[in-house]
Motif scaffolding. Structure first.
Motif, PDB file in Angstrom:
ATOM      1  N   ILE A 195       0.852  -1.185   0.000  1.00  0.00           N
ATOM      2  CA  ILE A 195       0.000   0.000   0.000  1.00  0.00           C
ATOM      3  C   ILE A 195       0.892   1.241   0.000  1.00  0.00           C
ATOM      4  CG2 ILE A 195      -2.018  -1.022   1.105  1.00  0.00           C
ATOM      5  CD1 ILE A 195      -0.982  -0.009   3.781  1.00  0.00           C
ATOM      6  N   LEU A 196       0.336   2.334  -0.509  1.00  0.00           N
ATOM      7  CA  LEU A 196       1.053   3.611  -0.518  1.00  0.00           C
ATOM      8  C   LEU A 196       0.405   4.517   0.520  1.00  0.00           C
ATOM      9  CD1 LEU A 196       3.306   5.242  -1.977  1.00  0.00           C
ATOM     10  CD2 LEU A 196       1.496   6.216  -3.409  1.00  0.00           C
ATOM     11  N   ILE A 197       1.218   4.999   1.464  1.00  0.00           N
ATOM     12  CA  ILE A 197       0.723   5.819   2.565  1.00  0.00           C
ATOM     13  C   ILE A 197       1.229   7.243   2.412  1.00  0.00           C
ATOM     14  CG2 ILE A 197       0.761   6.171   5.068  1.00  0.00           C
ATOM     15  CD1 ILE A 197       1.144   3.131   5.349  1.00  0.00           C
ATOM     16  N   GLY A 231      12.185   3.412   5.656  1.00  0.00           N
ATOM     17  CA  GLY A 231      11.283   3.803   4.588  1.00  0.00           C
ATOM     18  C   GLY A 231      10.202   4.766   5.027  1.00  0.00           C
ATOM     19  N   ALA A 232      10.281   5.249   6.292  1.00  0.00           N
ATOM     20  CA  ALA A 232       9.224   6.102   6.833  1.00  0.00           C
ATOM     21  C   ALA A 232       9.496   7.586   6.671  1.00  0.00           C
ATOM     22  CB  ALA A 232       9.012   5.783   8.320  1.00  0.00           C
ATOM     23  N   TRP A 233      10.761   7.989   6.513  1.00  0.00           N
ATOM     24  CA  TRP A 233      11.084   9.413   6.434  1.00  0.00           C
ATOM     25  C   TRP A 233      10.940   9.910   5.001  1.00  0.00           C
ATOM     26  CZ3 TRP A 233      15.943   9.485  10.112  1.00  0.00           C
ATOM     27  CH2 TRP A 233      15.499   9.226  11.415  1.00  0.00           C
ATOM     28  N   THR A 234       9.712   9.953   4.581  1.00  0.00           N
ATOM     29  CA  THR A 234       9.365  10.340   3.218  1.00  0.00           C
ATOM     30  C   THR A 234       7.927  10.834   3.229  1.00  0.00           C
ATOM     31  OG1 THR A 234       9.053   9.510   0.963  1.00  0.00           O
ATOM     32  CG2 THR A 234       8.683   7.950   2.730  1.00  0.00           C
ATOM     33  N   ASP A 235       7.503  11.507   2.177  1.00  0.00           N
ATOM     34  CA  ASP A 235       6.103  11.941   2.136  1.00  0.00           C
ATOM     35  C   ASP A 235       5.175  10.836   1.656  1.00  0.00           C
ATOM     36  OD1 ASP A 235       7.286  12.134  -0.346  1.00  0.00           O
ATOM     37  OD2 ASP A 235       6.437  14.079  -0.855  1.00  0.00           O
ATOM     38  N   VAL A 295       4.418   0.296   2.057  1.00  0.00           N
ATOM     39  CA  VAL A 295       4.360  -0.590   3.213  1.00  0.00           C
ATOM     40  C   VAL A 295       3.572  -1.840   2.859  1.00  0.00           C
ATOM     41  CG1 VAL A 295       3.677  -0.751   5.653  1.00  0.00           C
ATOM     42  CG2 VAL A 295       4.378   1.466   4.707  1.00  0.00           C
ATOM     43  N   HIS A 296       3.993  -2.978   3.405  1.00  0.00           N
ATOM     44  CA  HIS A 296       3.224  -4.214   3.239  1.00  0.00           C
ATOM     45  C   HIS A 296       2.009  -4.156   4.155  1.00  0.00           C
ATOM     46  CE1 HIS A 296       2.195  -8.519   3.360  1.00  0.00           C
ATOM     47  NE2 HIS A 296       2.883  -8.625   2.232  1.00  0.00           N
TER      48      HIS A 296
END
Length: 377
Positions: free
Chosen positions: A60-62, A124-128, A132-133
């Motif tokens: 998924i794209l968050i 992979g969290a420090w992005t806009d 994520v699985h």
């Protein structure tokens, strides 16, 4: 102008940290994203504009709204551990929260429009926009702020992992070092609620007073001159058989040697900044077992039913058992300042709250969720 059009433009002198986003449930997948990355070869960190890859099955794209800073982030930053010398940019940050805006093939479509917390073992969290699985998210209750949601997984799951370990070892009493840390506090609360005694160890008297005020039964100050005498007496009296440590170094070496025979020693960090322990100085003939645990491995190996149960426990107890103070909130554009603030305030030990970085654009609207039944520990 749609998001795809905005991202197809080259950025020339404009502030890329201040862009507005649609508040609709469905959003176009951007072509690129802003990300704070570690170069796998040079080990240097910088903001990069990188492509958004096509989502594969169950991804998924968050649209990330906030992220928490964790100790493991600094392990990656300082040494690149976990990435090796792999060329290319590796997005940092292991935990965050936001709204699901798109999904790949598989089971992610039902999550589009939902607000979620997530964690990523390799960053992979420090992005806009985070990829994520579906197994690595938590549907977060609407009553929690985005700052609380950003730190809703790593600390609570670590405490729950320790409870699971203590139960499997049939523990009567557990030793909890760096007990005033976010993980330490959540751990002693959870274990005490589960009728497991906890010997909490801190380095300063004011920290000891805080824990006692929060309901801790046993608190020792490792800086006291009588600590090396008092600890083994109390540990033997209470039948300690598990030591949880995130300090490491010479402190852990000494603590192992005065911990009762037969105890399991679980190391999950190194706040001292020195190696886990000097093995030549440890009495290996006292029936003590050395082990290491990892919250990401713990989570990945759970059955779906167990993940639902733990997710429900977290949603029920995030502002009680797992309550963590928000120490300071920085805009994502000031991430480097947030990292420096954390290091300046840590000074070789844990800090007493979470540091959050947050995107400044308007939050994306989300669908109000219906949570599953809450389970008790």
């Amino acid at each position: 102008m749609c998001i795809r059009d905005r991202y197809q433009r080259r950025v020339h002198g404009e502030n890329i940290f201040h862009q507005s986003f649609s508040r609709t449930k469905e959003m176009a997948i951007p072509v690129t994203r802003k990300a704070f990355c570690l170069d796998g070869e040079t080990k240097k960190c910088s903001w990069q504009e990188i492509e958004v890859p096509q989502l594969i099955e169950n991804q998924i794209l968050i649209r990330v709204e906030a992220s928490a800073l964790n100790d493991i982030d600094f392990v990656y930053i300082q040494g690149g551990k976990g990435f090796g010398s792999t060329p290319g940019n590796h997005i940092l940050g292991v935990e965050g929260a936001g709204v699901v805006i798109a999904s790949g093939p598989g089971n992610g479509s039902a999550l589009v429009g939902q607000r979620v917390s997530f964690m990523l073992a390799r960053g992979g969290a420090w992005t806009d926009f985070a990829i994520v699985h579906v197994n690595d998210i938590l549907l977060i209750d609407d009553k929690y702020s985005i700052e609380e949601a950003a730190g809703a997984l790593v600390v609570p799951l670590t405490a729950l992992m320790f409870l699971d370990l203590a139960k499997r070892l049939l523990c009567k009493t557990v030793v909890n070092t760096a007990a005033s840390s976010c993980v330490g506090r959540s751990t002693f609360r959870l274990l005490q609620l589960s009728d497991i005694e906890v010997i909490n160890i801190v380095r300063k008297q004011e920290k000891a007073a805080q824990l006692l005020n929060e309901g801790a039964k046993f608190v020792l100050n490792s800086s006291d001159e009588n600590f090396k005498t008092e600890y083994p007496i109390l540990a033997s009296k209470l039948w300690v058989n598990l030591l949880l440590d995130c300090v490491g170094g010479h402190f852990l070496t000494e603590l192992i040697n005065i911990t009762p025979a037969g105890a399991s020693i679980c190391s999950y960090g190194s706040l001292s900044g020195t190696p886990f322990t000097t093995m030549l100085n440890v009495d290996l003939f006292a029936g003590k077992v050395l082990m290491s645990v990892n919250v990401f491995n713990f989570w990945s190996k759970l059955f779906v039913e167990d993940r639902i149960k733990l997710s429900s426990i977290i949603n029920e107890s995030l502002n009680t058992t797992f309550k963590t103070n928000i120490l300071k909130v920085f805009p994502f554009a000031s991430l480097e300042e947030a990292l420096k603030f954390r290091e300046d305030n840590r000074k070789g030990e844990s800090i007493d709250g979470k540091i959050i970085v947050k995107w400044e654009s308007k939050p994306v609207s989300y669908t109000h969720l219906t949570l599953p039944t809450i389970y008790s520990v």
